[in-house]
Design a protein around this motif. Sequence first.
Motif, mmCIF file in Angstrom:
data_model
loop_
_atom_site.group_PDB
_atom_site.id
_atom_site.type_symbol
_atom_site.label_atom_id
_atom_site.label_comp_id
_atom_site.label_asym_id
_atom_site.label_seq_id
_atom_site.Cartn_x
_atom_site.Cartn_y
_atom_site.Cartn_z
ATOM 1 N N GLU A 1 41.213 30.953 58.957
ATOM 2 C CA GLU A 1 41.215 31.816 57.769
ATOM 3 C C GLU A 1 40.808 33.243 58.133
ATOM 4 O O GLU A 1 41.387 34.211 57.663
ATOM 5 C CB GLU A 1 40.264 31.248 56.709
ATOM 6 C CG GLU A 1 40.226 32.054 55.431
ATOM 7 C CD GLU A 1 39.235 31.483 54.410
ATOM 8 O OE1 GLU A 1 38.702 32.285 53.633
ATOM 9 O OE2 GLU A 1 39.021 30.257 54.405
ATOM 10 N N GLU A 2 39.791 33.359 58.994
ATOM 11 C CA GLU A 2 39.341 34.689 59.421
ATOM 12 C C GLU A 2 40.439 35.417 60.200
ATOM 13 O O GLU A 2 40.627 36.622 60.030
ATOM 14 C CB GLU A 2 38.078 34.566 60.282
ATOM 15 C CG GLU A 2 36.860 34.122 59.502
ATOM 16 C CD GLU A 2 35.680 33.754 60.387
ATOM 17 O OE1 GLU A 2 34.542 33.893 59.910
ATOM 18 O OE2 GLU A 2 35.895 33.339 61.542
ATOM 19 N N LYS A 3 41.171 34.678 61.019
ATOM 20 C CA LYS A 3 42.275 35.284 61.778
ATOM 21 C C LYS A 3 43.328 35.854 60.835
ATOM 22 O O LYS A 3 43.878 36.926 61.088
ATOM 23 C CB LYS A 3 42.913 34.261 62.712
ATOM 24 C CG LYS A 3 42.093 33.978 63.943
ATOM 25 C CD LYS A 3 42.780 32.958 64.829
ATOM 26 C CE LYS A 3 41.888 32.596 66.001
ATOM 27 N NZ LYS A 3 42.468 31.551 66.837
ATOM 28 N N ASN A 4 43.608 35.164 59.740
ATOM 29 C CA ASN A 4 44.567 35.667 58.751
ATOM 30 C C ASN A 4 44.093 36.991 58.144
ATOM 31 O O ASN A 4 44.884 37.921 57.972
ATOM 32 C CB ASN A 4 44.798 34.643 57.645
ATOM 33 C CG ASN A 4 45.558 33.431 58.128
ATOM 34 O OD1 ASN A 4 46.274 33.485 59.132
ATOM 35 N ND2 ASN A 4 45.388 32.320 57.435
ATOM 36 N N ILE A 5 42.805 37.071 57.836
ATOM 37 C CA ILE A 5 42.246 38.301 57.265
ATOM 38 C C ILE A 5 42.352 39.436 58.276
ATOM 39 O O ILE A 5 42.734 40.558 57.934
ATOM 40 C CB ILE A 5 40.787 38.081 56.819
ATOM 41 C CG1 ILE A 5 40.754 37.109 55.634
ATOM 42 C CG2 ILE A 5 40.102 39.403 56.466
ATOM 43 C CD1 ILE A 5 39.381 36.609 55.262
ATOM 44 N N ILE A 6 42.039 39.149 59.525
ATOM 45 C CA ILE A 6 42.108 40.168 60.579
ATOM 46 C C ILE A 6 43.554 40.620 60.781
ATOM 47 O O ILE A 6 43.824 41.809 60.966
ATOM 48 C CB ILE A 6 41.499 39.642 61.896
ATOM 49 C CG1 ILE A 6 39.992 39.426 61.731
ATOM 50 C CG2 ILE A 6 41.789 40.582 63.053
ATOM 51 C CD1 ILE A 6 39.191 40.667 61.372
ATOM 52 N N GLU A 7 44.503 39.711 60.719
ATOM 53 C CA GLU A 7 45.914 40.089 60.860
ATOM 54 C C GLU A 7 46.330 41.037 59.735
ATOM 55 O O GLU A 7 47.025 42.011 59.969
ATOM 56 C CB GLU A 7 46.823 38.855 60.884
ATOM 57 C CG GLU A 7 46.772 38.077 62.180
ATOM 58 C CD GLU A 7 47.127 38.908 63.402
ATOM 59 O OE1 GLU A 7 48.117 39.668 63.363
ATOM 60 O OE2 GLU A 7 46.404 38.808 64.405
ATOM 61 N N GLU A 8 45.884 40.755 58.518
ATOM 62 C CA GLU A 8 46.182 41.642 57.391
ATOM 63 C C GLU A 8 45.541 43.010 57.617
ATOM 64 O O GLU A 8 46.141 44.042 57.350
ATOM 65 C CB GLU A 8 45.658 41.047 56.084
ATOM 66 C CG GLU A 8 46.458 39.864 55.595
ATOM 67 C CD GLU A 8 45.862 39.253 54.340
ATOM 68 O OE1 GLU A 8 45.196 39.990 53.579
ATOM 69 O OE2 GLU A 8 46.058 38.048 54.132
ATOM 70 N N PHE A 9 44.320 43.009 58.125
ATOM 71 C CA PHE A 9 43.626 44.260 58.444
ATOM 72 C C PHE A 9 44.430 45.061 59.466
ATOM 73 O O PHE A 9 44.650 46.254 59.297
ATOM 74 C CB PHE A 9 42.231 43.953 58.995
ATOM 75 C CG PHE A 9 41.626 45.085 59.768
ATOM 76 C CD1 PHE A 9 41.035 46.149 59.116
ATOM 77 C CD2 PHE A 9 41.657 45.083 61.154
ATOM 78 C CE1 PHE A 9 40.491 47.203 59.830
ATOM 79 C CE2 PHE A 9 41.116 46.127 61.868
ATOM 80 C CZ PHE A 9 40.531 47.182 61.209
#
Length: 131
Positions: A103-111
């Motif tokens: 889930e954190e990786k998804n947020i970082i990708e959006e960032f």
Amino acid sequence: EINNHKIILVKPLTFMNNSGVCLREIQDYYKIEKKNIFVFHDDLDLELGKIRCKNGGSSGGHNGIKSITTILGDDFNRIRIGIDHPGNKNYVDQHVLNDFSGEEKNIIEEFKLGYVPWQNNFYEELLKKSC
């Protein structure tokens, strides 16, 4: 080069706690003024994926930033990238050294999509948001 601005991206091969040594060598070799130095680093006090830009200030306990301020002083631009706090100070070391969860990786990708360095206005946006 981005919009006629020479850009040097550096990922030190020193231990993080010695980042200032590497940065000083780069600064001296290329004759870079501190106002043109942008250090990207993680920040426990920001929500995951949030970005804040500032000039100067304390290390906030970040050993890499502490190394840089010891060697260069604290008058440089910082791009702080939120990684969240684990909630308990006893888990901080493990938190900052672990990989991101799915889930954190998804947020970082959006960032990353919102702050891609090769965007035409990236450098100008950094200058506006920083000092």
